[in-house]
Motif scaffolding. Sequence first.
Motif, mmCIF file in Angstrom:
data_model
loop_
_atom_site.group_PDB
_atom_site.id
_atom_site.type_symbol
_atom_site.label_atom_id
_atom_site.label_comp_id
_atom_site.label_asym_id
_atom_site.label_seq_id
_atom_site.Cartn_x
_atom_site.Cartn_y
_atom_site.Cartn_z
ATOM 1 N N LEU A 35 -6.846 -4.147 -5.051
ATOM 2 C CA LEU A 35 -5.429 -4.331 -4.700
ATOM 3 C C LEU A 35 -5.060 -5.792 -4.546
ATOM 4 O O LEU A 35 -3.874 -6.150 -4.567
ATOM 5 C CB LEU A 35 -5.124 -3.571 -3.399
ATOM 6 N N GLY A 36 -6.061 -6.641 -4.375
ATOM 7 C CA GLY A 36 -5.813 -8.079 -4.278
ATOM 8 C C GLY A 36 -4.949 -8.449 -3.093
ATOM 9 O O GLY A 36 -5.140 -7.955 -1.976
ATOM 10 N N THR A 37 -3.940 -9.279 -3.334
ATOM 11 C CA THR A 37 -3.097 -9.770 -2.244
ATOM 12 C C THR A 37 -2.196 -8.684 -1.660
ATOM 13 O O THR A 37 -1.656 -8.854 -0.563
ATOM 14 C CB THR A 37 -2.222 -10.934 -2.726
ATOM 15 N N VAL A 38 -2.051 -7.586 -2.390
ATOM 16 C CA VAL A 38 -1.253 -6.476 -1.864
ATOM 17 C C VAL A 38 -1.893 -5.906 -0.607
ATOM 18 O O VAL A 38 -1.198 -5.450 0.311
ATOM 19 C CB VAL A 38 -1.089 -5.380 -2.938
ATOM 20 N N TYR A 39 -3.221 -5.953 -0.576
ATOM 21 C CA TYR A 39 -3.952 -5.458 0.587
ATOM 22 C C TYR A 39 -4.029 -6.584 1.617
ATOM 23 O O TYR A 39 -4.839 -7.505 1.496
ATOM 24 C CB TYR A 39 -5.365 -5.018 0.175
ATOM 25 N N LEU A 48 -10.417 -7.086 4.488
ATOM 26 C CA LEU A 48 -11.391 -6.909 3.416
ATOM 27 C C LEU A 48 -12.747 -7.508 3.797
ATOM 28 O O LEU A 48 -13.794 -6.916 3.513
ATOM 29 C CB LEU A 48 -10.876 -7.557 2.121
ATOM 30 N N THR A 49 -12.726 -8.656 4.452
ATOM 31 C CA THR A 49 -13.988 -9.280 4.874
ATOM 32 C C THR A 49 -14.715 -8.402 5.889
ATOM 33 O O THR A 49 -15.946 -8.297 5.869
ATOM 34 C CB THR A 49 -13.729 -10.658 5.493
ATOM 35 N N ILE A 234 1.545 0.887 1.840
ATOM 36 C CA ILE A 234 1.685 -0.076 0.738
ATOM 37 C C ILE A 234 1.584 0.574 -0.639
ATOM 38 O O ILE A 234 1.855 -0.089 -1.651
ATOM 39 C CB ILE A 234 0.627 -1.195 0.833
ATOM 40 N N LEU A 235 1.210 1.843 -0.698
ATOM 41 C CA LEU A 235 1.106 2.534 -1.977
ATOM 42 C C LEU A 235 2.039 3.736 -2.006
ATOM 43 O O LEU A 235 2.293 4.364 -0.981
ATOM 44 C CB LEU A 235 -0.330 3.006 -2.225
#
Length: 255
Positions: A35-39, A48-49, A234-235
């Motif tokens: 999702l990249g920056t969306v997440y 994410l980390t 977000i989805l």
Amino acid sequence: MANEENTPKTISRSERTHAKNGENIHIVKTTATELGTVYNPNNPLILLTAVTEFETNFETLTQAVNAAVFNEQDKVGKQIAAFKLVSGRVGKIIKAAKAQGLSAEFLENLRSTANRLNGIRVDKSTPDTSPDAPPLNDKGTSSVSRRSYAGILESLGLLDEQLKGNSMYDPNEPEYKAEAISAWIESLRVIHDEALDAKIATRTARNTRSSTIYNQTTGLLVRMNAIKAYLETILDKNDPRLKQIKKLRFVDLSK
């Protein structure tokens, strides 16, 4: 990736469930990564980390459990193999004593000790100890209290004392001499202790994994439920990625 050298020969149902939890964690982390920056959650537990670190911890702790279980299976297998030979060897020891023409009383005492081992099954179900079991009956035959590895060793210890206490017991065959029998019994104690230590190590590894991965405030369910809730914000509800994540089942195995 699991170390095949430390993979248990048999895997329990609970361990397969642990493994499935791990697979599902990886799916969640992969989705978040894609999702990249969306997440971009503000909950530190599902950054994410944080999810990546959690997955790494899960893999490390599970590998530690697998290594402990592998070692336990190895040590317990060796214990079973070694103790299965006890009855046969004790029978030959008594025959060696009888062949020397020793007193009937001494031979009867040896047989009484040997009778404690009669009927004991040595397999995976053999308990390590049975401290609350009833004592031997008057004839010295096997009771529940002796049907354990500790009970077998106790009986062998008595046999050892009986042989060493009779100076007339002195067979020519090296394997039947009192000192050889003492060494054999001591080797069985070592094998038994190693099996016990391996079981304790497995329990410790599982408890460590449980306290970390299934922690009620920072563990698996808390994180995964939070991620599912966040992805719904977000989805689109029809997004296949969201549908996949919502179907994932995470099981709390700490209970």
